[in-house]
Scaffold this active site. Structure first.
Site, mmCIF file in Angstrom:
data_model
loop_
_atom_site.group_PDB
_atom_site.id
_atom_site.type_symbol
_atom_site.label_atom_id
_atom_site.label_comp_id
_atom_site.label_asym_id
_atom_site.label_seq_id
_atom_site.Cartn_x
_atom_site.Cartn_y
_atom_site.Cartn_z
ATOM 1 N N ASN A 43 19.382 26.444 1.858
ATOM 2 C CA ASN A 43 20.044 27.540 2.563
ATOM 3 C C ASN A 43 20.207 28.759 1.666
ATOM 4 O O ASN A 43 19.982 29.905 2.086
ATOM 5 C CB ASN A 43 21.417 27.090 3.060
ATOM 6 C CG ASN A 43 21.344 26.135 4.230
ATOM 7 O OD1 ASN A 43 20.296 25.980 4.853
ATOM 8 N ND2 ASN A 43 22.451 25.491 4.538
ATOM 9 N N ARG A 369 8.980 28.379 17.126
ATOM 10 C CA ARG A 369 8.709 27.518 15.965
ATOM 11 C C ARG A 369 8.218 26.172 16.487
ATOM 12 O O ARG A 369 8.842 25.582 17.359
ATOM 13 C CB ARG A 369 9.960 27.303 15.103
ATOM 14 C CG ARG A 369 10.575 28.576 14.542
ATOM 15 C CD ARG A 369 11.675 28.238 13.540
ATOM 16 N NE ARG A 369 12.508 29.373 13.230
ATOM 17 C CZ ARG A 369 12.217 30.327 12.347
ATOM 18 N NH1 ARG A 369 11.066 30.269 11.700
ATOM 19 N NH2 ARG A 369 13.046 31.326 12.123
ATOM 20 N N ARG A 399 10.373 34.459 11.404
ATOM 21 C CA ARG A 399 10.363 34.505 9.945
ATOM 22 C C ARG A 399 10.110 33.132 9.326
ATOM 23 O O ARG A 399 10.711 32.139 9.711
ATOM 24 C CB ARG A 399 11.694 35.061 9.422
ATOM 25 C CG ARG A 399 11.704 35.218 7.901
ATOM 26 C CD ARG A 399 12.989 35.825 7.412
ATOM 27 N NE ARG A 399 13.010 37.263 7.585
ATOM 28 C CZ ARG A 399 13.895 37.912 8.335
ATOM 29 N NH1 ARG A 399 14.803 37.245 8.988
ATOM 30 N NH2 ARG A 399 13.868 39.222 8.420
ATOM 31 N N HIS A 429 12.653 35.145 21.556
ATOM 32 C CA HIS A 429 13.359 33.965 21.068
ATOM 33 C C HIS A 429 13.718 33.024 22.210
ATOM 34 O O HIS A 429 14.288 31.950 21.992
ATOM 35 C CB HIS A 429 14.627 34.428 20.324
ATOM 36 C CG HIS A 429 15.294 33.374 19.515
ATOM 37 N ND1 HIS A 429 16.542 32.862 19.835
ATOM 38 C CD2 HIS A 429 14.918 32.723 18.387
ATOM 39 C CE1 HIS A 429 16.892 31.960 18.943
ATOM 40 N NE2 HIS A 429 15.926 31.847 18.058
ATOM 41 N N TYR A 462 18.283 18.587 15.232
ATOM 42 C CA TYR A 462 19.160 19.635 15.745
ATOM 43 C C TYR A 462 19.742 19.201 17.084
ATOM 44 O O TYR A 462 19.061 18.580 17.891
ATOM 45 C CB TYR A 462 18.392 20.947 15.974
ATOM 46 C CG TYR A 462 17.804 21.608 14.760
ATOM 47 C CD1 TYR A 462 17.869 21.036 13.490
ATOM 48 C CD2 TYR A 462 17.150 22.834 14.875
ATOM 49 C CE1 TYR A 462 17.320 21.664 12.392
ATOM 50 C CE2 TYR A 462 16.595 23.472 13.771
ATOM 51 C CZ TYR A 462 16.677 22.870 12.543
ATOM 52 O OH TYR A 462 16.119 23.498 11.461
ATOM 53 N N ARG A 558 29.089 27.208 14.252
ATOM 54 C CA ARG A 558 28.577 26.493 13.091
ATOM 55 C C ARG A 558 28.577 27.353 11.841
ATOM 56 O O ARG A 558 28.973 26.918 10.769
ATOM 57 C CB ARG A 558 27.145 26.017 13.370
ATOM 58 C CG ARG A 558 26.567 25.159 12.261
ATOM 59 C CD ARG A 558 25.080 24.969 12.443
ATOM 60 N NE ARG A 558 24.325 26.128 12.009
ATOM 61 C CZ ARG A 558 23.202 26.560 12.584
ATOM 62 N NH1 ARG A 558 22.739 25.941 13.647
ATOM 63 N NH2 ARG A 558 22.559 27.602 12.125
ATOM 64 N N HIS A 586 23.208 23.172 17.012
ATOM 65 C CA HIS A 586 22.308 24.271 17.337
ATOM 66 C C HIS A 586 22.418 24.739 18.787
ATOM 67 O O HIS A 586 21.968 25.834 19.127
ATOM 68 C CB HIS A 586 20.861 23.840 17.037
ATOM 69 C CG HIS A 586 19.864 24.942 17.052
ATOM 70 N ND1 HIS A 586 18.961 25.127 18.084
ATOM 71 C CD2 HIS A 586 19.620 25.938 16.167
ATOM 72 C CE1 HIS A 586 18.196 26.173 17.819
ATOM 73 N NE2 HIS A 586 18.572 26.689 16.675
#
Length: 698
Positions: A43, A369, A399, A429, A462, A558, A586
């Site tokens: 992270n 993704r 990214r 997204h 997730y 979160r 998530h």
């Protein structure tokens, strides 16, 4: 008096501290603690690549605009450094005084080079010659040369070499390839496994790379580069080509962090700082091995399952009958899947069935993704090769997944799919899949909408929510959505779905203000939301207004929370908790009491300005009674956790919630997993008690 806001970057660091706290927890098995240490380090890597790199670029531009929290870029960077230094110290103190000794007791020995015996040295010599040396590319140091040749995010060995004949010395770099494992087995002892770090193996054998010279000193370092490089797609004719250029540019961007061993010789320190163009403010000295994210390898060592938590296997949904067509199942009822407690397999089966079904005419999907070996991609390729109309929006601006997405888009193109490279000026997204199927001389649209990516790997790690339906109004909106993103039309005339950047934010503010109005009228008013991050100032201001009006607000966040809790004027009716557990929280889900006629939504969007104003997102109303009740129960359960939940404090830090004396332990993720197991077991029992005769087909 302006409304109070917590600094975004500092709030994120407090989230990462919560992750690191799990590594300190002696209640967890040892390799789970190692995993959380590695996650906290990974992270931080991304944080320095993106947030710190971006702030450094803003500072260099001379901009002194203050953030909502009142920080200038320079002030923010100073505060970040102070907080990261504390976190860095915590990580290495934990590693050196607790985790490494505990690994040794458990039979996993990380050896220093001077502790190797003759047999181990011989083995490592063979490993170096056969598996490592061919991959190494030493780099001679020319001190006035650009730092661009130093690879980022890799451990690099800096060497001082001596030439006895010329009586001279020079310096070289040996980058450690990131294509090999960080830890190498050097033979097992009777009481366990012996490992050594690859950089120690290379340092031991470095002299073989430089005939006629000796290695006088070595040290390791690692740089992080600014990856906050944005592609300007407004004038781009070839977005794929522009993205390739941006990826190339990242390799040569400025360093945002230099990690170096604390015992590095002074001459090597000086040279490393010079060639990486890193000053004292960018330098972090480590009292141990660099690149702690690589310790994730240890978390998955074979033959040490007893040092890990028992696996929680995803359960089959009781609403889905094994062997039955997914089209028949969805036609019968709307479905909600809660991953990873419930398996992601039905989503994969739906797409794979669609690829083979002769009645399926078209498949349209957004990919942000995907997994490395993606069944999603395989199914789409199969569908295109089978002559179906396949349209895929592949977001090239995701990214750190840009290169993979470029490759996947090329595969789909070769198979005959129609590819859209995102939307100009925005990231796409939204998580949406639409399948058009011919049924009884008409067309029916099957739609999957989700809070998470189409990635079967992360679907096991997730927590996310999947909604599947063939209701005409959702199919109508899905068609409009894909027409908009592929045909550059406007996101208008939706019947159910609520899109960003046009509608989600004003809709949320309207819903929040509606609760405030009801509270002012003396009516019950409440809001529950589960999100990953809260940063948008307008949303926070609306929540402050609602709190002052008396609305009961519960937020499960979160990560980033820029809302200041505990302020009697602004947030006295707002509770914020954060849950850190074995799965990454998530899912995004929102509840508004709405005078007793509850409004419930799931969404791909967090409450951040980038999501609400700069991305194509979707917010999905949940109107099916049983599914709505289920989402509400999930939200309510978030605020019962007294095992893995943290309370977010007024200064942005957090404190673990302790259960009251006599109260039963309630762990959200464990409860949801047990409920999924029970539902699957009850379904199996019911099927076993039901006789289904075979009926001849006409």
């Amino acid at each position: 008096m302006p409304a109070p806001f917590i600094n975004r970057e500092l709030s994120w660091l407090e989230f990462n501290q919560r992750v690191l706290n799990e590594a300190f927890s002696e209640d967890l098995p040892l390799l789970e603690r190692i995993k959380f240490l590695a996650i906290s380090a990974s992270n931080l890597d991304e944080f320095f690549q993106v947030r710190v790199g971006g702030l450094m670029a803003i500072k260099r531009s001379g901009a002194k605009t203050r953030s909502a929290s009142g920080h200038t870029p320079t002030q923010c960077l100073n505060e970040i450094r102070k907080r990261v230094l504390r976190m860095f110290e915590d990580q290495y103190q934990l590693l050196n005084t607790s985790l490494l000794p505990e690994l040794g007791k458990a039979g996993i020995h990380l050896l220093d080079p001077d502790k190797l015996d003759a047999k181990q040295i011989d083995r490592l010599s063979q490993v170096f010659d056969q598996q490592i040396q061919p991959l190494l590319t030493p780099l001679a140091i020319v001190e006035d040369e650009s730092a661009s040749r130093v690879p980022a995010m890799q451990v690099v060995i800096a060497c001082r070499l001596r030439d006895p004949e010329k009586r001279s010395q020079r310096h070289v770099l040996i980058p450690i390839p990131d294509t090999v494992n960080r830890f190498i087995a050097v033979g097992s002892e009777e009481d366990g496994l012996c490992l050594i770090r690859i950089e120690d193996v290379v340092a031991l054998h470095a002299a073989q790379l430089f005939p006629g010279e000796s290695v006088a000193a070595t040290t390791c370092f690692r740089i992080t580069r600014n990856s906050d490089i944005v592609v300007d797609d407004r004038e781009s004719i070839n977005l794929a080509g522009e993205m390739e250029n941006a990826l190339f540019a990242r390799r040569f961007s400025e360093a945002s962090r230099l990690e170096i061993e604390s015992e590095a010789p002074r001459d090597l320190q000086r040279i490393i700082r010079k060639i990486t163009q890193s000053g004292p403010r960018e330098t972090y000295t480590a009292d141990g091995p660099l690149g702690l994210a690589n310790f994730m390898e240890l978390a998955f060592l074979e033959d040490f399952d007893h040092l890990r938590s028992p696996e929680w296997s995803p359960q089959p949904s009781p609403a889905i009958t094994s062997g039955e067509s997914m089209f028949d199942t969805i036609a019968e009822q709307d479905l909600l899947l809660h991953h990873p407690y419930e398996s992601f397999e039905p989503v994969l089966h739906l797409l794979e069935e669609a690829a083979q079904d002769p009645d399926v005419l078209a498949i349209k999907q957004v990919l942000y993704r995907t997994a490395k070996k993606s069944r999603i991609i395989d199914a789409l390729i199969q569908a295109a090769e089978n002559g179906k109309n396949v349209t895929v929006l592949v977001e090239l601006k995701a990214r750190f997944d840009e290169a993979r997405n470029l490759e996947r888009a090329d595969e789909l193109l070769r198979a005959g799919a129609q590819i859209v490279y995102g939307v100009r000026d925005l990231k796409t997204h939204a998580k949406i899949l639409m399948i058009v199927r011919r049924e009884q001389d008409s067309l029916r649209r099957y739609v999957h909408l989700s809070t998470g990516n189409y990635n079967e790997t992360t679907a096991r790690l997730y927590t996310d929510l999947s909604f599947l339906t063939c209701r005409p109004e959702y199919g109508h909106d899905a068609s409009l959505f894909f027409n908009a993103v592929s045909g550059r039309s406007k996101l208008l005339r939706f019947q159910r779905l609520i899109p960003a950047p046009t509608e989600i934010k004003p809709t949320l503010i309207e819903l929040i203000d509606g609760e405030a109005e009801r509270a002012k009228q003396g009516l019950h008013a409440s809001i529950m939301a589960k999100i990953n991050s809260l940063e948008d100032q307008d949303i926070i201001q609306a929540l402050y207004r609602a709190s002052r009006a008396g609305v009961e607000i519960q937020l499960n966040i979160r990560g980033i929370c820029c809302l200041k809790t505990g302020d009697k004027r602004y947030s006295k009716n707002i509770q914020v908790v954060s849950i850190i557990d074995r799965y990454l929280e998530h899912a995004r889900a929102f509840y508004f009491h709405h005078g007793g006629d509850a409004k419930v939504y799931i969404s791909s969007a967090d409450w951040m300005t980038r999501n609400l104003e700069k991305r194509v997102e979707l917010m999905i109303p949940i109107e099916t009674g049983p599914i709505k009740k289920r989402v509400i129960r999930i939200l309510e359960s978030c605020f019962k956790d007294n095992v893995q939940a943290y309370e977010i404090l007024a200064d942005g830090s957090s404190r673990r919630i302790r259960r009251k004396r006599g109260a039963k332990a309630f762990r959200l993720q464990e409860r949801l997993f047990k409920e999924a197991c029970k539902a699957a077991s009850d379904h199996d029992h019911q099927r076993a008690m039901t006789f289904e005769p075979h009926v001849p087909k006409s």
